[in-house]
Every structure is written in C-alpha cells, then in structure tokens.
Design a protein around this motif. Structure first.
Motif, PDB file in Angstrom:
ATOM      1  N   ASP A 286     -13.284   5.248   9.093  1.00  0.00           N
ATOM      2  CA  ASP A 286     -13.102   3.911   8.271  1.00  0.00           C
ATOM      3  C   ASP A 286     -11.260   3.307   8.019  1.00  0.00           C
ATOM      4  OD1 ASP A 286     -11.385   5.747   7.421  1.00  0.00           O
ATOM      5  OD2 ASP A 286     -12.954   6.282   4.820  1.00  0.00           O
ATOM      6  N   SER A 287     -10.718   3.562   9.452  1.00  0.00           N
ATOM      7  CA  SER A 287      -9.274   2.791   9.200  1.00  0.00           C
ATOM      8  C   SER A 287     -10.036   1.885  10.110  1.00  0.00           C
ATOM      9  CB  SER A 287      -8.603   3.851   9.169  1.00  0.00           C
ATOM     10  OG  SER A 287      -8.068   4.101   8.481  1.00  0.00           O
ATOM     11  N   GLN A 307     -11.832  -1.077   7.598  1.00  0.00           N
ATOM     12  CA  GLN A 307     -12.907  -1.211   7.048  1.00  0.00           C
ATOM     13  C   GLN A 307     -13.578  -0.638   6.108  1.00  0.00           C
ATOM     14  OE1 GLN A 307     -16.279   0.315   9.670  1.00  0.00           O
ATOM     15  NE2 GLN A 307     -14.853  -0.582  11.683  1.00  0.00           N
ATOM     16  N   TRP A 308     -12.725   0.264   5.143  1.00  0.00           N
ATOM     17  CA  TRP A 308     -13.471   1.251   3.822  1.00  0.00           C
ATOM     18  C   TRP A 308     -12.735   0.224   3.361  1.00  0.00           C
ATOM     19  CZ3 TRP A 308      -9.018   0.680   0.549  1.00  0.00           C
ATOM     20  CH2 TRP A 308      -7.566   0.817   0.970  1.00  0.00           C
ATOM     21  N   THR A 311     -15.145  -3.945   1.488  1.00  0.00           N
ATOM     22  CA  THR A 311     -16.735  -3.954   0.365  1.00  0.00           C
ATOM     23  C   THR A 311     -15.630  -5.504  -0.403  1.00  0.00           C
ATOM     24  OG1 THR A 311     -14.835  -3.234  -1.494  1.00  0.00           O
ATOM     25  CG2 THR A 311     -15.587  -1.715   0.419  1.00  0.00           C
TER      26      THR A 311
END
Lengths: 382, 198
Positions: A286-287, A307-308, A311
């Motif tokens: 998620d990085s 990526q985290w 949202t």
C-alpha cells in the motif's frame, strides 16, 4: 554576446516549429486516451504486455477514467506540513571530508488550532566513520565520495521530520503533508551509493512510512513536482496508439495542459517501471506510488502519493489544499516554499562553514592535501 | 496584562554600554511601550533602561512584507496566512539609565553591557521608584542622541505612575532636574514638559 544574439531568432523559430509539429501528435494522444478511458482494463492489459520487459517508465489507470478532469473541492480547515532539505556536499579539497544536511519545515494551521512553525535543523556528518568499502559499497565509497549518499540522507531526513510533525498535528484536526519531489527517493537502488548507507536509509524510510500509514486519521500526503517532465502516461498512450514511445510526446505535461482546466486534477494513475518495482518491492504494497497531474496557473504539476492515501476523501483534501496553497504563493504550495526558505544554505553560510572547518582543522593540526589548482583558484592574483 | 510581558520576554541581541537592542522571538502587537523602564537582571547587576524605539518587520530584509488587498483586518490576514507571523520580528531599542547592584541604585552607565541573549523584562514599580526617585536618571537620557522629547516625556509619565500617591512630588523633582539639565535649551524643556502634562 553579439555572436549569441544573432543566433536567437533562429533558435526560437525552430522551437516554434517543433511545438507546432506536436499538435498532430497531441491529437493522436487524446484519441488514444479516449479509447483507454472507454475500457481502462483492456488498455492497461495492452500497456503492461507491451512494456513488461522495457526499462521505460509507464503508467496504468488507477480506478478513474484516464481522461477525467476533476475540479478542486472546497478547501477545508487543516494543518499543512511540509519539509525540504539542503546540503553542503563533501568537498574533496577540504581538510576533513564531511557534509551538512539542513532540513527546513513549515507547519501552517489554517482555521484549526495550533501555532504556526517555521524552522530548520542542521546536521553535521558523518556522525561515525563509515565501514571500509566492500565489494558492494558503491562505485565511490571513499571518504567524501558520492558513496556517502548525501542526497539520499537529505531525503530521509526530510521525510522523517515531516512525518513526525504531521502526526503531532493530527490532534488539532486534518493534516496535509507535502514533500518536494518524488514520493520515494529513487536513489535507494543507486549502485553509486554505498550499500550500508542504502540499507540504513531503507530501514529508516520503512519505519517512517509505516508511521505515516498507521491508523485511519484524516491525513493526506503528497509529493509535489512542479513543472514535471515525466512521461509515464504519454508512453502508455504511444503503446495504445501503436507508436514508438521514443518518437512520441516526451512529457505528460504537454497532454494534460490540453485536458485540465485551472485548478483541475487528472485521474489517478499507477506509476510503473522496472526501477520503481525494484524500490517499491522494499515497502508494503500500500506504499506503492500513484500520481495525478494538477493544473495551477501555468504549471502542470505531478503529485505522487502512496496507494493507502489514494482514498477519495484523502485525495479530495490533498487536491483542495494544493490548489489553495498555490493560490497563496504564486503557483507553488506556500508550505513547500516556506520549508525551502528555511532549508536553503546561502552562499555566505557555505563560505562561513568552510572557514570554520578550516579553523578547527588547523587548531588540531589537520591540513588539507596540497592541490595546486585549488590554491591557484583561491589566489587569482595577476 | 502589562505591555511587553505577553508571552516570552525579548532577549538582548545587540549590547552596548549606552544602549542595547532586544528582540522578541516573533512579532508581537504589545511590545514594551515608549518610555517604559525595563530591566536586565542577568549578570552581576541589574541594568535599567528606557525604551526609546520599537520596530516590527520581516526578519529577512530580502523578503519584504507585501500588503494584501481586500478588507480583512490585520488579525484576519494573519489568521489566513499563518506563515507570516513567524517571519516577523519585533525589536526594541533601549537606552541605559542606571543599574542596581545589591541595595544600591546608581544613575550611571553600567560597568559592562548586558549579556547577549539575556531576558529583558519590565522594571517593577519598586525598581522604578528606586532608580528614578531623585531624577538623576534623566542625565543619561538627556545626553543620549536616541532620546528625543517624546521619549523623555513618556518616561516621566510612566515613572510618575510608579510613584503612586507621590507622583506629584516626583514630577516636581524630576521637572527641576530636567530644568537644570536643559537650562541652555528652554525650547526643548518646554516641549518635554508639555508632553508630560499632556
């Protein structure tokens, strides 16, 4: 100067001709982007297949139609945190090989509690002698060589500083964290830098990013590249248009200048390349880096984020804040500008540091190696 | 709150025997006031001085403050632009008018300048009374090129307040001392006395 002046009209004319010739390519690129937007999955599959074994960076879609343009949401109260760094590189003519890192930061609360803070912290290095160079210790791991990875150390200092400051300010409400440049320092895989330096930095960066990504707090993060010359998206479009990427548009900014209105951001894209993969594999999934383009004033900026942090709510906060920040500072985020001002090491400061180092070295009877060229440059007498 | 006591005290950034400059960590709207007596209590003696000038502006002269348009008040501009306040500084110039060593107050230049980075605080009413009661402190102020008529009038008004019920007696004593010091400058004396009674 007269000789140079005579050549300027021709230079500008040739540039104009090149720009005019790009129009046809831009039209083809927009058509390829439209096709990609109709079926992003199919387009991504074709791009990945074509680029799988090439070193050229490219992009795939990331949950949004590639031709989409999003207007800036209203700016909401938050604290903007930014860090930037400056350094004095090792001087091989200095009596003692060393470097200086200066990390500047800005913490700016907008309609949320907390004091504004502008400050910097200098570090003198190396703090401890580096181990003897080994086989994998970079092409120049000698004292003062590039193997010390000063720019990489500067990057990690910036990130650690900003991440800690950002987390502290979450008690006052939403936080937007900004870095200058790419989100991940690509020098992490540079063979020029000593392996032990890269290992040390990697551990610190892993810890810092893990701290940044914990929890579901209202925290947005982005790395801002003004005037980006990256070409990931247009490379992908060349593949979709059946064109040779090497003879296609060079930079994504040329395309997005035609797609984005003032304050609008592009769709999110996933950044892909072999080198990126090598670096990203060292971090949690998620990085991995995604990005969008943002138009502010005449600038097409690239904004990278993990990526985290992609949202909808976090991206909206980041987008709105960047547009607001740029409006406050002639087209560049105010917090980054102020962090830079804190970090910058002036020419006078550099000279003063060199003098202090020479004085202290002389006091301890340590003298620089004799170098005729350097001595001659300093003297300059006729 | 007494002016100049809000938040952190300013510190000495330029030190001389006759005058010194102190700076707040950042811009403050309520610095020491004109003519206020202040004290530096770090070192072997407490140095007393009179505020003769206050300046606020950018710390870096290369980044001048730009005035925004619009109808916002200063407080609103600061709130909307939180980066501005940390870039500003307030500096206060002080002329020495005596020092206190042990139990004694001396209307003389201090033996040495105040320590750099020492805190500068408001003189207490007791210190003010101690240092100004006989009006001798005026000699150093009158002799300073930094002290104009407005400063002298302001310091007399402030010192009179510290003397409380004896303010009238103090003002008469100080007026006599001033008349003695300025006997060759009657126009200046009149100007100062008008300022005292204003």
């Amino acid at each position: 100067m007269e000789l140079l002046t005579a050549g300027l009209p021709g230079l500008v004319e040739r540039h104009r001709a090149r720009v005019s010739a790009l129009e046809a390519t831009l039209t083809a690129a927009r058509a390829a982007a439209d096709a990609w937007a109709k079926d992003p999955a199919e387009g991504d599959a074709r791009i990945e297949a074509a680029m799988a074994n090439t070193p050229t960076p490219y992009a795939t879609s990331f949950g949004e139609p590639p031709t989409a343009a999003f207007p800036a949401p209203p700016f909401e109260p938050c604290t903007v945190v930014a860090a930037d760094g400056s350094s004095i590189e090792p001087d091989r003519f200095a009596p003692v090989p060393c470097y200086v890192l200066n990390t500047g930061w800005a913490v700016l609360p907008y309609r949320v509690p907390g004091e504004a803070a502008l400050a910097s912290k200098p570090i003198l290095g190396p703090r401890e002698p580096l181990a003897d160079a080994g086989e994998d210790d970079g092409e120049d791991a000698s004292p003062g060589g590039r193997g010390w990875g000063v720019s990489l150390l500067r990057d990690i200092e910036e990130r650690e500083t900003a991440i800690h400051l950002a987390r502290e300010r979450l008690v006052h409400g939403p936080v937007v964290l900004l870095f200058d440049g790419t989100f991940l320092p690509w020098d992490l895989d540079s063979p020029r830098i000593a392996a032990n330096v890269r290992r040390q930095v990697l551990r610190r960066l892993q810890d810092a990013l893990a701290l940044l990504a914990t929890g579901d707090e209202p925290l947005s993060a982005g790395a801002y590249i003004s005037g980006s010359r990256a070409g990931d998206v247009v490379t992908s479009l060349a593949v979709l248009a059946g064109q040779d990427p090497a003879a296609w548009l060079a930079a994504d900014s040329a395309l997005f200048a035609t797609l984005l209105g003032e304050g609008e951001r592009s769709a999110l894209f996933r950044s892909r390349s072999q080198r990126q993969k090598t670096v990203e594999e060292q971090f949690p999934a998620d990085s991995q880096v995604v990005f969008f383009y943002l138009r502010t004033g005449g600038d097409i900026a690239r904004v990278e984020l993990p990526q985290w942090a992609a949202t909808p709510a976090r991206v909206a906060r980041l987008h709105a804040t960047l547009v607001d920040q740029c409006a406050r500072c002639d087209g560049y985020p105010r917090a980054l500008q102020e962090a830079h001002e804190q970090a910058v090491i002036s020419g006078a400061d550099r000279q003063q540091f060199a003098r202090l180092l020479e004085t202290e070295a002389a006091r301890q009877r340590v003298f620089p190696p004799s170098n005729g060229k350097q001595s001659s440059k300093r003297r300059r007498a006729v | 709150m007494t002016p100049g006591t809000g938040g952190d005290a300013p510190r000495v950034v330029e030190a001389g025997l006759r005058s010194f400059v102190c700076a707040y960590e950042r811009y403050v709207e309520d610095p020491f006031r004109l003519g206020q007596l202040v004290a530096v209590r770090e070192g072997p003696w407490s140095i007393l001085g009179c505020v003769v000038d206050t300046e606020s502006g950018p710390e870096d002269p290369g980044r001048p403050l730009q005035a925004p348009g619009g109808s916002l008040t200063a407080a609103e501009v600061f709130a909307e632009n939180p980066h501005i306040r940390p870039l500003l500084r307030t500096r206060v110039t002080v002329v020495a008018c005596g020092y206190i060593e042990g139990e004694g107050a001396f209307a003389l230049l201090p033996p040495a300048p105040p320590p750099l980075l020492a805190r500068v605080e408001s003189a207490t009413p007791a210190e003010t009374m101690h240092a100004t009661s006989d009006g001798a402190f005026l000699a150093l102020l009158v002799a300073s090129a930094l002290c104009d008529d407005a400063v002298l009038a302001a310091v007399l008004r402030g010192a009179a307040t510290a003397h409380g019920a004896a303010a009238g007696e103090f003002t008469v004593r100080a007026g006599k001392e001033l008349a003695r010091l300025l006997k060759a400058e009657p126009a200046r004396l009149s100007s100062i006395l008008r300022g005292v009674t204003a």
